[in-house]
Design a protein around this motif. Structure first.
Motif, PDB file in Angstrom:
ATOM      1  N   GLY A   1      59.850 -61.880 -74.001  1.00  0.00           N
ATOM      2  CA  GLY A   1      59.693 -62.887 -74.946  1.00  0.00           C
ATOM      3  C   GLY A   1      60.209 -62.078 -76.327  1.00  0.00           C
ATOM      4  N   TYR A   2      61.236 -61.120 -76.293  1.00  0.00           N
ATOM      5  CA  TYR A   2      61.205 -60.555 -78.005  1.00  0.00           C
ATOM      6  C   TYR A   2      62.662 -61.095 -78.124  1.00  0.00           C
ATOM      7  N   ARG A   3      62.318 -61.892 -79.431  1.00  0.00           N
ATOM      8  CA  ARG A   3      62.892 -62.476 -80.791  1.00  0.00           C
ATOM      9  C   ARG A   3      63.673 -63.770 -79.369  1.00  0.00           C
ATOM     10  N   ALA A   4      62.396 -64.344 -78.879  1.00  0.00           N
ATOM     11  CA  ALA A   4      63.701 -65.189 -77.292  1.00  0.00           C
ATOM     12  C   ALA A   4      63.972 -66.158 -78.226  1.00  0.00           C
ATOM     13  N   ARG A   5      64.018 -67.077 -78.889  1.00  0.00           N
ATOM     14  CA  ARG A   5      64.588 -67.944 -79.341  1.00  0.00           C
ATOM     15  C   ARG A   5      65.938 -67.876 -79.865  1.00  0.00           C
ATOM     16  N   LEU A   6      66.372 -66.841 -80.067  1.00  0.00           N
ATOM     17  CA  LEU A   6      67.513 -65.977 -80.520  1.00  0.00           C
ATOM     18  C   LEU A   6      68.353 -65.765 -79.391  1.00  0.00           C
ATOM     19  N   VAL A   7      66.775 -65.047 -78.640  1.00  0.00           N
ATOM     20  CA  VAL A   7      67.340 -64.739 -77.379  1.00  0.00           C
ATOM     21  C   VAL A   7      68.259 -65.448 -75.927  1.00  0.00           C
ATOM     22  N   ALA A   8      67.858 -66.648 -76.374  1.00  0.00           N
ATOM     23  CA  ALA A   8      67.671 -68.090 -75.243  1.00  0.00           C
ATOM     24  C   ALA A   8      68.876 -68.482 -75.897  1.00  0.00           C
TER      25      ALA A   8
ATOM     26  N   ALA B   1      64.824 -71.920 -77.075  1.00  0.00           N
ATOM     27  CA  ALA B   1      65.777 -71.404 -78.328  1.00  0.00           C
ATOM     28  C   ALA B   1      64.277 -72.789 -79.402  1.00  0.00           C
ATOM     29  N   ALA B   2      64.209 -73.807 -78.784  1.00  0.00           N
ATOM     30  CA  ALA B   2      63.261 -74.609 -79.904  1.00  0.00           C
ATOM     31  C   ALA B   2      62.125 -74.481 -80.120  1.00  0.00           C
ATOM     32  N   HIS B   3      61.375 -73.991 -79.082  1.00  0.00           N
ATOM     33  CA  HIS B   3      59.865 -74.184 -79.123  1.00  0.00           C
ATOM     34  C   HIS B   3      59.524 -72.605 -79.033  1.00  0.00           C
ATOM     35  N   GLY B   4      60.518 -71.833 -78.749  1.00  0.00           N
ATOM     36  CA  GLY B   4      59.583 -70.188 -78.612  1.00  0.00           C
ATOM     37  C   GLY B   4      58.950 -70.060 -77.489  1.00  0.00           C
ATOM     38  N   ALA B   5      58.807 -68.506 -77.195  1.00  0.00           N
ATOM     39  CA  ALA B   5      58.238 -67.989 -75.751  1.00  0.00           C
ATOM     40  C   ALA B   5      56.900 -67.589 -75.463  1.00  0.00           C
ATOM     41  N   GLY B   6      56.178 -68.574 -76.363  1.00  0.00           N
ATOM     42  CA  GLY B   6      54.913 -68.893 -75.993  1.00  0.00           C
ATOM     43  C   GLY B   6      54.183 -67.724 -76.292  1.00  0.00           C
ATOM     44  N   GLY B   7      52.531 -67.864 -75.894  1.00  0.00           N
ATOM     45  CA  GLY B   7      51.711 -66.781 -76.612  1.00  0.00           C
ATOM     46  C   GLY B   7      51.394 -65.310 -75.907  1.00  0.00           C
ATOM     47  N   LEU B   8      52.300 -65.868 -74.670  1.00  0.00           N
ATOM     48  CA  LEU B   8      52.259 -64.261 -73.662  1.00  0.00           C
ATOM     49  C   LEU B   8      53.232 -64.030 -73.899  1.00  0.00           C
ATOM     50  N   SER B   9      53.922 -63.428 -74.623  1.00  0.00           N
ATOM     51  CA  SER B   9      55.299 -62.337 -75.579  1.00  0.00           C
ATOM     52  C   SER B   9      55.304 -61.626 -76.340  1.00  0.00           C
ATOM     53  N   VAL B  10      55.769 -60.542 -76.368  1.00  0.00           N
ATOM     54  CA  VAL B  10      56.684 -59.706 -77.862  1.00  0.00           C
ATOM     55  C   VAL B  10      55.848 -61.014 -79.024  1.00  0.00           C
TER      56      VAL B  10
ATOM     57  N   TYR C   1      52.623 -61.497 -79.812  1.00  0.00           N
ATOM     58  CA  TYR C   1      52.459 -60.455 -80.661  1.00  0.00           C
ATOM     59  C   TYR C   1      52.069 -59.740 -82.170  1.00  0.00           C
ATOM     60  N   ARG C   2      53.576 -59.571 -82.593  1.00  0.00           N
ATOM     61  CA  ARG C   2      54.392 -59.869 -83.392  1.00  0.00           C
ATOM     62  C   ARG C   2      53.855 -60.604 -85.146  1.00  0.00           C
ATOM     63  N   ARG C   3      53.412 -60.917 -84.341  1.00  0.00           N
ATOM     64  CA  ARG C   3      53.377 -62.023 -85.573  1.00  0.00           C
ATOM     65  C   ARG C   3      51.683 -61.556 -86.585  1.00  0.00           C
TER      66      ARG C   3
END
Length: 128
Positions: free
Chosen positions: A66-73, A114-123, A126-128
């Motif tokens: 879940g690191y930079r999940a929106r871009l990566v996805a 990409a639209a909704h993000g990685a969710g709560g259990l993600s890097v 934790y970066r927020r």
């Protein structure tokens, strides 16, 4: 841990798994993979191989954690859509049609991330 956080983690893991497993397969047989890419008429098969490894091992690992999940996805979705049309767009072949549709379905799942993000259990959480 909420149900939403758990299901988004499982969803990312399942999507990432197909790419990571495929990437290790390519890593184990570079000559065969490059020969396959060449056989399809795709240009620059060595570069295609390197891109596939980057996406399937690097970006899929980032998706998994879940690191930079929106871009990566989004990047993996573009790769998956491109490979669907480059390698599986033979609608006269039932197996290739199934593979094409599988890639479209995977693209859909990636676009959800990409639209909704990685969710709560993600890097990312934790970066927020």
């Amino acid at each position: 841990m909420t149900t939403t956080n758990f299901t988004t983690l499982i969803g990312r893991a399942l999507l990432a798994a197909i790419f990571i497993i495929s990437g290790f397969g390519k890593l184990a047989d570079p000559t065969g993979t490059i020969a396959f890419i060449s056989s399809t008429g795709a240009p620059l098969p060595e570069l295609g191989y390197a891109i596939a490894l980057l996406v399937e091992l690097g970006l899929a690992t980032a998706l998994l954690i879940g690191y930079r999940a929106r871009l990566v996805a989004l990047l993996i979705a573009l790769f998956t859509l491109a490979t669907a049309f480059m390698f599986h767009f033979d609608l006269n072949n039932q197996m290739q049609t199934i593979m094409f549709l599988k890639n479209l379905a995977i693209t859909g799942g990636l676009l959800q991330i990409a639209a909704h993000g990685a969710g709560g259990l993600s890097v990312d959480a934790y970066r927020r």
